[in-house]
Design a protein around this motif. Structure first.
Motif, PDB file in Angstrom:
ATOM      1  N   SER A 254       0.965  -1.324   0.012  1.00 57.90           N
ATOM      2  CA  SER A 254      -0.013   0.155  -0.046  1.00 57.90           C
ATOM      3  C   SER A 254       0.973   1.238  -0.104  1.00 57.90           C
ATOM      4  O   SER A 254       2.034   1.213   0.431  1.00 57.90           O
ATOM      5  N   PRO A 255       0.238   2.342  -0.630  1.00 58.87           N
ATOM      6  CA  PRO A 255       1.142   3.480  -0.595  1.00 58.87           C
ATOM      7  C   PRO A 255       1.613   3.896   0.866  1.00 58.87           C
ATOM      8  O   PRO A 255       2.699   4.447   1.066  1.00 58.87           O
ATOM      9  N   GLU A 256       0.816   3.779   1.736  1.00 63.93           N
ATOM     10  CA  GLU A 256       1.272   3.849   3.306  1.00 63.93           C
ATOM     11  C   GLU A 256       2.220   3.255   3.841  1.00 63.93           C
ATOM     12  O   GLU A 256       3.197   3.768   4.484  1.00 63.93           O
ATOM     13  N   THR A 257       2.461   1.902   3.480  1.00 62.56           N
ATOM     14  CA  THR A 257       3.390   1.074   3.747  1.00 62.56           C
ATOM     15  C   THR A 257       4.541   1.395   3.078  1.00 62.56           C
ATOM     16  O   THR A 257       5.702   1.541   3.544  1.00 62.56           O
ATOM     17  N   GLU A 258       4.561   1.728   1.830  1.00 60.18           N
ATOM     18  CA  GLU A 258       5.529   2.307   1.100  1.00 60.18           C
ATOM     19  C   GLU A 258       6.346   3.424   1.613  1.00 60.18           C
ATOM     20  O   GLU A 258       7.525   3.589   1.646  1.00 60.18           O
ATOM     21  N   ALA A 259       5.350   4.535   1.922  1.00 63.80           N
ATOM     22  CA  ALA A 259       5.671   5.441   2.487  1.00 63.80           C
ATOM     23  C   ALA A 259       6.841   5.243   3.913  1.00 63.80           C
ATOM     24  O   ALA A 259       7.694   6.008   4.067  1.00 63.80           O
ATOM     25  N   TYR A 260       5.953   4.276   4.497  1.00 61.09           N
ATOM     26  CA  TYR A 260       6.647   4.156   6.131  1.00 61.09           C
ATOM     27  C   TYR A 260       7.926   3.380   5.780  1.00 61.09           C
ATOM     28  O   TYR A 260       8.992   3.896   6.463  1.00 61.09           O
ATOM     29  N   PHE A 261       8.129   2.369   4.633  1.00 58.34           N
ATOM     30  CA  PHE A 261       9.485   1.813   4.465  1.00 58.34           C
ATOM     31  C   PHE A 261      10.345   2.957   4.072  1.00 58.34           C
ATOM     32  O   PHE A 261      11.576   2.634   4.259  1.00 58.34           O
ATOM     33  N   GLN A 262       9.827   3.871   3.192  1.00 58.51           N
ATOM     34  CA  GLN A 262      11.012   4.949   2.745  1.00 58.51           C
ATOM     35  C   GLN A 262      11.393   5.624   4.131  1.00 58.51           C
ATOM     36  O   GLN A 262      12.618   6.189   4.049  1.00 58.51           O
ATOM     37  N   LYS A 263      10.541   5.731   4.869  1.00 60.86           N
ATOM     38  CA  LYS A 263      10.993   6.478   6.006  1.00 60.86           C
ATOM     39  C   LYS A 263      12.193   5.817   6.790  1.00 60.86           C
ATOM     40  O   LYS A 263      12.761   6.542   7.460  1.00 60.86           O
TER      41      LYS A 263
END
Lengths: 188, 188, 188, 188, 188, 188
Positions: free
Chosen positions: E17-26
Motif C-alpha cells: 500500500s502507499p502508506e506502507t511504501e511511505a513508511y518503508f521509505q521513512k
C-alpha cells in the motif's frame, strides 16, 4: 466404570471385600460417585486399603488445618505438577468447601493471584517450595510457618499433605488416571 | 533416641501400642535399629500405622520387581530430590542387597554412570522422569517399559515406588529428618 | 589399570617421563593409588602436567581455607553436577580429613542438611550459587563472604576451587571417568 | 591497568618474574594488550603460570580442532553462562579468526541460529549439553561426535575446552572480571 | 531483500500500500534500511500495520522511560530468550543511543555486569523476572519499582515493553528471522 | 467496573472515543461483558486501539487455524505461564467453542492429558516449546508442523498466537489483571 480409569490394563477385582464395597457405597452416598483413583487402586485390596487409610488420615482426621486448607494445599501442589486428575478432583473440593468458584480457579491456576490471608499464603508458599525444591527447605522456612501462627504439629500436617500430593500427582501421571466427569461441573 | 530425629518438637508417644512395640522390636531384631523415620511418625499411632502399611506393601510385598530394584528406584528418586535421609537409609539397602558398595554409590550419585541392564536403565529413566517432570510422562514412556519386558502390574509398581519416595523425600526435607548413624557404615 | 579408566580410547603413554613416574610413585606412597584422573590425562604429558600443577596449587598450596574446606567445596560442587568420579574421590577426602563419615555423606548428598558453622555455610552457598547460576553472582554475594570473615584472597580461593570442580566434573562426565575402587571403602 | 580489572582487592605483584614480564610483552606485541584475566591472576605467580599453561595447551597446542573451532566452543559455553568477560574476549577471537563479524555475533547470542556445518553443530551441541547438564552426557553423545568425524582425541579436546570455560566463566563471574575495552571494537 | 529474511515461504506482497511504501521509505531515510522484521510481516498488510502501530507506540511514544531505557529493556529481555534477531537490532540501538558500545555489549551479554543506576537496575530486574517467571511477579515487585521512583504509568510501560519483546523474540525464533547485516557494525 | 481491574492506579479515561464506546458496546452485546483487559488498557486510547487491532487480527481474522485451535494455543501457553487472567478468559472460550467443558479443563491443566488429534498435538507442542525455550526452536520443529499438514502461513499463525499470549500473559502478571467474574461459570 464403562470407560477405563487409567492407561494400565489392571481392572478392578471382580469381587471386592465387603469392607471395600461398604466404603465405595459410602462414597456414592456422600459424593455421588466413587472417585476414579479408588477404582484404579481396586485391582489390589491391600494397596487400595493403604491408600484410603493414608488419604483419610491426612484429609479428614482432626488437624489444626481446616479441610479447606488441606484441599488448598492439594490443589497448589497439583498445579506445580500440572496433574489433571488432582486439579479436577481437588479443585472441585476447594470450590465446594470455599463456596467461591473463582477462588478455586485461582488456587488451581496460580495461587499467588489469590487474595490469601498471610497465614494461608505462608502455608502455600511452604507447600510449593517443598514441591519444587525440597532440598532447599530449611529452618528458616519452618520459622516462617511458626511466625504465621502454625504449631509444630500443624507444620507436620502441611508437610504431610504437600508430600502426599507429590506422590499422588505422580501416580496419576504415571498411569494416566482420568478424573470422574462429574468433578468438572461441581460447585461452579 | 537421645538426639532428636527431626526438627519438629513432636516427641514419640510415651506409651506405644503393643502392636507398634512389637513391630519396633522386629526392626531391632532384623535391622539392629528402629529406623528414625518410624520414630518421627511415632507421635501419632494412626499416622505411623498408615506409613508402615504403605511402605511394607510397596517395598516388601510380592512384585515383579526384585527388592533390590525397588531400592534402586528409592535411591535414584532420592538423588533427584537430594534427600539426605533416604539416600543414607536406602543407599545402605542397595549396598546390602547388591553386595556391591560401588554400585550403591553410583545409584546414589548418578545412576546414569552405573552399568545397568537395559531393563533397569528403562526402569530408572522412568522413575527419574516421573520425579522431575511428571506432567511429561505419556504413553511413549509406558511403551518403553513394556518393550523392556515390564508388565502393566510392574509399571504400577515402578510408578508407585517412585511416587512414594517423592512423598517420603519431601516429608524428610520438611522436618529435617536425621538418618540413624548406623546406615553410613553398612555394607561398605 | 586393568579395566579402562574412561570411555575414550586414549591409553596412557607407554613410557612416562621420569618426573611423572616419580609423581605417580609419590601418589602410591601417600594414597596407596594413582588417582584414575591422572591415568586418564596420561596420554599426553603436557596436559597431565597442566592439570597436576593447577590441582596442587588449588588444593594443597597455602590458603586461608583449610584443606578440608577446599574438599568440602569440591564435594558440594560435584553434588550439583552429579559427578560420580569426583563425589567418590573427594567424598573420601572429606571423610578422611573430617574423620566424620556421616559428615562426608551429608556434603555429598545435600550440604544444606549438614550442621555447618556459619562461615562454612556461606562458603558453600557461594560455591553452589556460582556453580548453578554464575551470572547471578554479584557484589552482595562477595559481601556476604566478607561478613563471614573471609578476606579477598580467601574469596579468590573459594571461587577458584568451585570453578575448578565445575571444569573437572564436566571433564569426568564427558569421558565417563571411573574412580578407583579403593575410594568407596575409605574412612567409613 | 588504571581502572580495576576485578572486584577483589588483589593487585598485581609490584614486581613480576622476568618470564611473566616477557610473556606479557609477547601479549602486547601480538594482541596489542595484556588480557585482563592475566592481570587478575598476577597477584600470584604460581596461579598465573598454572592458568597460562593450561590455557595455551588448550587453545594453541596442536589439535584436530582448528583454533576457530576452539574459540567457538569458548563462546558457545560462555553464552550458556552469560559470562560478560569471556563473551567479549572470545567473541572478538571468533570474529577475528572467522573474518565474519555476524558469525561471531550468532555464536555469542544463540549458536543454534548460526549456519553451521553438521560437524560443528554436533561439536557445539556437545559442548553446550556438557555445560548445562553434565550428568546427562552418555555414550550416545560420544557416538554422535564420532559419527560426525571426530576422533577420540578430538572428543577429549572438545570436552576439555568446554570444561575449561565452565571454569573460567565462573572465575570471571565470581570476581567480576572486566574485559579490556579494546575487545569490543575488534574485527567489527 | 535478496537473501530470505525468514525460514517461512511467505514473501512480501508484490505491491504494498502507499502508506506502507511511505513508511518503508521513512525507515530507509532515517535508519538506512528497512528492518527485516517489517519485511517478514509484509506478506500481509493488516498484520504489518498492527505490528508497526504497537511497536511505535511502545518504543517511540511519550513515556516516563527514555528511549534508551526502553531499548535496554528490549535487549535484556532478548538476552533471556537468546534471540539473535532482537539482540542484533536492539543491541545496535542501545549502542547508538548510549554512545557506549561496551555498555551495549554488557546489556546484551549480562545486564548484571553493567554499572547501572539503581533505578535502571530495578527496571531491568523487573523486566527479566517478568520474562523468566511471570507467575512470581507480585505486589513486592511493583513496590520496588515505585520505591525506585517509577510512577504507575512508568510501570505499565516497563511491563508493556518487556512483554512485547517476549512476543517478538518468540516470533523471530519461530520463523528464524534474520537481522539486517548492517546492524552488526553499527555504533561500534 | 466497581472493583479495580488491575493493581496499577491507571483508571480508564473518563470519556472514551465514540469508536471505543461502540466497540465496548459490541462486546457487551456479544459477550455480555467488556473484558477487563480492555478496561485496563482504556487509560490510553492509542494503546487500547493497538491491542484490539492485533488481538482481533490474530484471533478472529481468516486463518487456516480454527478459532477453537487459536484459543487452545492461548490456553496452553497461558498454562505454561500460570496466567490466571488468560486461563480464566480463554479457558472459557475453549469450553464454549468446543462445547466440551472437560476438554477445556484439560488444556488449561495439562494439554498432554487431552485426547488430541495428531495435528493439534503438534500445534500445541510447538506453541509450548516456543513459550518455554524459544532459543531451541529450529527447522526440525517447523518440519514437524509441515508434516502434520500445516502450511507456512499456518505456521506463522501458530507462532503469532503463541507469541502474543506470551506477551499478554506477562502484561496480566505485571499489573495483576483480574478477569471478569462471569468467565468462571461460562460453559460449565
Amino acid at each position: 466404570m464403562s470407560s477405563p480409569v487409567m492407561a494400565l490394563d489392571l481392572p478392578p477385582l471382580a469381587e471386592l471385600s465387603p469392607e471395600t464395597e461398604a466404603y465405595f457405597q459410602k462414597c456414592r452416598d456422600k459424593l455421588g460417585l466413587v472417585p476414579n483413583v479408588l477404582t484404579a487402586y481396586a485391582f489390589d485390596e491391600a494397596k487400595l486399603a493403604g491408600f484410603i487409610a493414608m488419604y483419610n488420615e491426612l484429609m479428614l482426621a482432626p488437624s489444626g488445618l481446616t479441610k479447606l486448607e488441606r484441599e488448598m494445599i492439594a490443589v497448589a501442589v497439583s498445579a506445580v505438577n500440572h496433574c489433571f486428575y488432582c486439579l479436577a478432583a481437588h479443585g472441585a473440593a476447594v470450590r465446594t468447601l470455599s463456596q467461591d468458584p473463582a477462588f478455586g480457579e485461582m488456587i488451581a491456576m496460580n495461587y499467588r493471584a489469590a487474595p490469601l490471608a498471610p497465614r494461608q499464603r505462608e502455608m502455600l508458599d511452604f507447600a510449593v517450595k517443598l514441591s519444587e525444591t525440597p532440598d532447599r527447605i530449611g529452618e528458616a522456612d519452618r520459622t516462617a510457618l511458626r511466625n504465621a501462627g502454625f504449631s509444630d504439629r500443624d507444620i507436620w500436617d502441611i508437610a504431610a499433605t504437600a508430600a502426599f500430593f507429590n506422590m499422588s500427582n505422580r501416580m496419576a501421571a504415571a498411569v494416566d488416571m482420568r478424573p470422574n466427569d462429574a468433578y468438572h461441573a461441581l460447585a461452579r
